[in-house]
Each structure stands twice: as structure tokens, then as C-alpha cells.
Scaffold this motif. Structure first.
Motif, PDB file in Angstrom:
ATOM      1  N   THR A 239      46.441  47.390  39.369  1.00 48.49           N
ATOM      2  CA  THR A 239      47.793  46.913  39.665  1.00 48.49           C
ATOM      3  C   THR A 239      48.797  47.575  38.719  1.00 48.49           C
ATOM      4  O   THR A 239      49.867  47.991  39.123  1.00 48.49           O
ATOM      5  N   ALA A 240      48.422  47.631  37.432  1.00 48.97           N
ATOM      6  CA  ALA A 240      49.325  48.215  36.438  1.00 48.97           C
ATOM      7  C   ALA A 240      48.518  48.763  35.277  1.00 48.97           C
ATOM      8  O   ALA A 240      47.444  48.253  34.974  1.00 48.97           O
TER       9      ALA A 240
ATOM     10  N   VAL B  90      44.914  47.776  31.213  1.00 47.75           N
ATOM     11  CA  VAL B  90      44.884  47.796  32.681  1.00 47.75           C
ATOM     12  C   VAL B  90      44.869  46.370  33.206  1.00 47.75           C
ATOM     13  O   VAL B  90      44.143  45.515  32.700  1.00 47.75           O
ATOM     14  N   VAL B  91      45.680  46.112  34.212  1.00 48.03           N
ATOM     15  CA  VAL B  91      45.656  44.845  34.944  1.00 48.03           C
ATOM     16  C   VAL B  91      45.290  45.198  36.382  1.00 48.03           C
ATOM     17  O   VAL B  91      45.853  46.129  36.941  1.00 48.03           O
ATOM     18  N   GLY B  92      44.340  44.494  36.963  1.00 42.99           N
ATOM     19  CA  GLY B  92      43.968  44.851  38.321  1.00 42.99           C
ATOM     20  C   GLY B  92      43.182  43.765  39.015  1.00 42.99           C
ATOM     21  O   GLY B  92      43.122  42.620  38.548  1.00 42.99           O
ATOM     22  N   GLN B  93      42.583  44.161  40.118  1.00 50.15           N
ATOM     23  CA  GLN B  93      41.748  43.255  40.891  1.00 50.15           C
ATOM     24  C   GLN B  93      40.440  43.955  41.194  1.00 50.15           C
ATOM     25  O   GLN B  93      40.364  45.187  41.241  1.00 50.15           O
TER      26      GLN B  93
ATOM     27  N   ILE C 113      38.091  38.337  45.956  1.00 52.64           N
ATOM     28  CA  ILE C 113      38.793  39.228  45.023  1.00 52.64           C
ATOM     29  C   ILE C 113      39.186  38.447  43.770  1.00 52.64           C
ATOM     30  O   ILE C 113      39.640  37.311  43.850  1.00 52.64           O
TER      31      ILE C 113
ATOM     32  N   GLY D 281      41.095  38.787  39.738  1.00 53.61           N
ATOM     33  CA  GLY D 281      41.900  39.582  38.818  1.00 53.61           C
ATOM     34  C   GLY D 281      41.107  39.902  37.563  1.00 53.61           C
ATOM     35  O   GLY D 281      40.184  39.170  37.202  1.00 53.61           O
ATOM     36  N   PHE D 282      41.438  41.013  36.911  1.00 52.29           N
ATOM     37  CA  PHE D 282      40.793  41.337  35.649  1.00 52.29           C
ATOM     38  C   PHE D 282      41.785  41.988  34.700  1.00 52.29           C
ATOM     39  O   PHE D 282      42.832  42.487  35.108  1.00 52.29           O
ATOM     40  N   HIS D 283      41.428  41.939  33.407  1.00 50.60           N
ATOM     41  CA  HIS D 283      42.205  42.606  32.358  1.00 50.60           C
ATOM     42  C   HIS D 283      41.245  43.481  31.575  1.00 50.60           C
ATOM     43  O   HIS D 283      40.138  43.052  31.252  1.00 50.60           O
ATOM     44  N   GLN D 284      41.644  44.668  31.250  1.00 49.12           N
ATOM     45  CA  GLN D 284      40.784  45.549  30.466  1.00 49.12           C
ATOM     46  C   GLN D 284      41.625  46.397  29.524  1.00 49.12           C
ATOM     47  O   GLN D 284      42.735  46.810  29.872  1.00 49.12           O
TER      48      GLN D 284
ATOM     49  N   LEU E 188      37.704  38.710  33.069  1.00 45.67           N
ATOM     50  CA  LEU E 188      38.196  38.303  34.381  1.00 45.67           C
ATOM     51  C   LEU E 188      39.375  37.372  34.166  1.00 45.67           C
ATOM     52  O   LEU E 188      39.392  36.584  33.209  1.00 45.67           O
ATOM     53  N   ALA E 189      40.327  37.458  35.065  1.00 47.05           N
ATOM     54  CA  ALA E 189      41.548  36.647  34.913  1.00 47.05           C
ATOM     55  C   ALA E 189      41.391  35.296  35.591  1.00 47.05           C
ATOM     56  O   ALA E 189      42.282  34.831  36.284  1.00 47.05           O
ATOM     57  N   ILE E 190      40.256  34.684  35.432  1.00 44.26           N
ATOM     58  CA  ILE E 190      40.061  33.390  36.082  1.00 44.26           C
ATOM     59  C   ILE E 190      40.544  32.249  35.219  1.00 44.26           C
ATOM     60  O   ILE E 190      40.578  31.113  35.618  1.00 44.26           O
TER      61      ILE E 190
END
Lengths: 127, 127
Positions: free
Chosen positions: B69-70, B85-88, B96, B98-101, B121-123
Motif C-alpha cells: 500500500t505504501a 512498508v505498509v500493505g496487505q 486478506i 494488513g501487515f507492517h514490515q 500483522l496489523a490485526i
């Protein structure tokens, strides 16, 4: 506390202090940055403590509260500490939003300062 | 491409390569890590290329697809690159997520390797 690796102690203390300052007296956050720091806020990059503080001071809310969901700390090859934070924040009367933040900390004369920081709201994570 | 700062070019090339490789065959990710690399995966630490590749190879899914995503990139004082990195992602038939790395990249012998990698994971981001 003696059981945690040193970088975890450094990282978690920094993170706690950062959000404490940010939520209670945002100006104090300036103490935690190195003069020649980089900050990327929602995709816009600023360089230098003065510019960073100008940006943070100009954010359009009065009250702000951060809650940390998870934080991870690692030592880097150059003896720095990388800290990644995932959490939620509430600004004024807005709804609670997720955020992600990364800090790179470096030791300057026995003080750990932030040389690099990135912040993003987790608004993107919905298909 | 010539307009972007060099750290953005390097960071975004790395990120693209990383997820392409991860999604196609994550057992091949060894080349981007070194023996001193640190991975923190959902709060668990793994040290060194072998342990990291073992962890990633053993993740319990067949298919995986990451969507960015970004992404943000900065140069660090030690001439490394910090990337967030922010994404899915979608694993097998799971919903699906979300995750952060975050990554730190270092130049060694003319190649950019990953010395630090943190994944979550963005849970957690729901009040």
C-alpha cells in the motif's frame, strides 16, 4: 528488567518516553531527536530537528493519545537500535485509528537519540 | 527514476525484489540476508541467515501474495537504508490481512543485503 537484552531496554524506554512526551507536551519530543534527523510523516520527508519539530507542532489537534499494541526492538550492525511500533491513536474527538512507526536510535555521548523516524496511519489496510 | 533520491531507488528496488521472491519461492530469500541478520516475526526473534530462511520456509501456507500500500525509505547516518512498508497479504484461502514490515539495508561487497527485518500483522489495530 535485567533479563531483557540491552537493545530492548533502550528501545522500550525510548518508545515510552516518546509517546509520553508526545501526548502530554509535544514540544518535549524535540529532546529525543538528533539535530540531523530524518522524519517521514505520511509520506512526506523532513530533515533536521527544527523542521521536524515545526511539523509536529503544527499538527492540527489539541489532544492526542497513543496506545501501543506491539513494539519490537533489534540491534543493528552499526550499534544502533531499530524499534517498530504498532498501535492506535485518538486525536481530539476523532475516531481511534491504527498507526505504524519506526525509529532508529543512536548513542550520542551516552544519550540515545532518534536519527530516523517514519510514521504512517494504518488507513490503507482495508481492501 | 532519475529524480528519486538514491536511497529511494535502492529501497524500492529491494522491496519489490523481496516480495516478488517471497511470493514466488520464499526458500530462495537466503541471498538477501547475512549471518548477522536479525528477523523479528510476530514478536519472535531469529538470528542469522539460516535460522531466518528456516522460519520463512516453514510458515504454514502454500500460496502467498503481498500487495504494497505504501513504502518509505530514508538514508541512515551509517550509510544504510531504512525502509518501512505498509500493505496487505493473502495466504492460501485466508482473508486478506494488513501487515507492517521494516527493513534495514546495508551495502556489503557491492550488494545491498538486509541486516534487520521486522514483521507484524496489523490485526491488533482494532479497539
Amino acid at each position: 528488567m535485567g533479563d531483557k537484552p540491552l537493545w530492548e531496554q533502550i528501545g522500550s524506554q525510548f518508545v515510552q518516553l516518546y509517546y509520553q512526551h508526545f501526548d502530554n507536551d509535544r514540544v518535549k519530543v524535540g529532546d529525543l531527536y538528533y539535530d540531523d534527523c530524518f522524519m517521514t510523516f505520511e509520506g512526506s520527508t523532513l530533515r533536521g530537528k527544527n523542521n521536524v519539530m515545526a511539523k509536529l507542532s503544527s499538527l492540527p489537534f489539541q489532544a492526542i493519545q497513543h496506545i501501543i499494541t506491539a513494539q519490537d526492538h533489534q540491534p543493528t550492525p552499526d550499534s544502533c537500535v531499530m524499534s517498530m511500533v504498532m498501535g492506535q491513536l485518538k486525536a481530539d474527538q476523532d475516531q481511534v485509528m491504527g498507526f505504524q512507526q519506526v525509529f532508529l536510535l543512536r548513542n550520542f555521548d551516552n544519550k540515545w537519540l532518534c536519527t530516523n523516524e517514519m510514521f504512517r496511519l494504518s488507513l490503507h489496510n482495508f481492501a | 527514476m532519475g529524480d528519486k533520491p538514491i536511497w529511494e531507488q535502492i529501497g524500492s528496488s529491494f522491496v519489490q525484489h523481496y516480495y516478488q521472491l517471497f511470493d514466488a519461492d520464499r526458500t530462495q530469500l537466503g541471498a538477501i540476508y547475512i549471518d548477522a541478520s536479525c528477523l523479528t516475526w510476530e514478536g519472535q526473534h531469529y538470528l542469522g541467515k539460516a535460522a531466518i530462511v528456516e522460519k520463512l520456509s516453514s510458515l504454514p501456507f502454500q500460496k502467498i501474495a503481498h500487495s504494497i500500500t505504501a513504502q518509505d525509505h530514508q538514508p541512515t547516518p551509517d550509510s544504510c537504508i531504512l525502509s518501512m512498508v505498509v500493505g496487505q497479504l493473502k495466504a492460501d484461502d485466508d482473508p486478506i490481512m494488513g501487515f507492517h514490515q521494516s527493513f534495514i539495508l546495508k551495502k556489503m561487497n557491492d550488494a545491498w543485503v538486509c541486516t534487520n527485518d521486522t514483521f507484524r500483522l496489523a490485526i491488533h489495530n482494532f479497539g
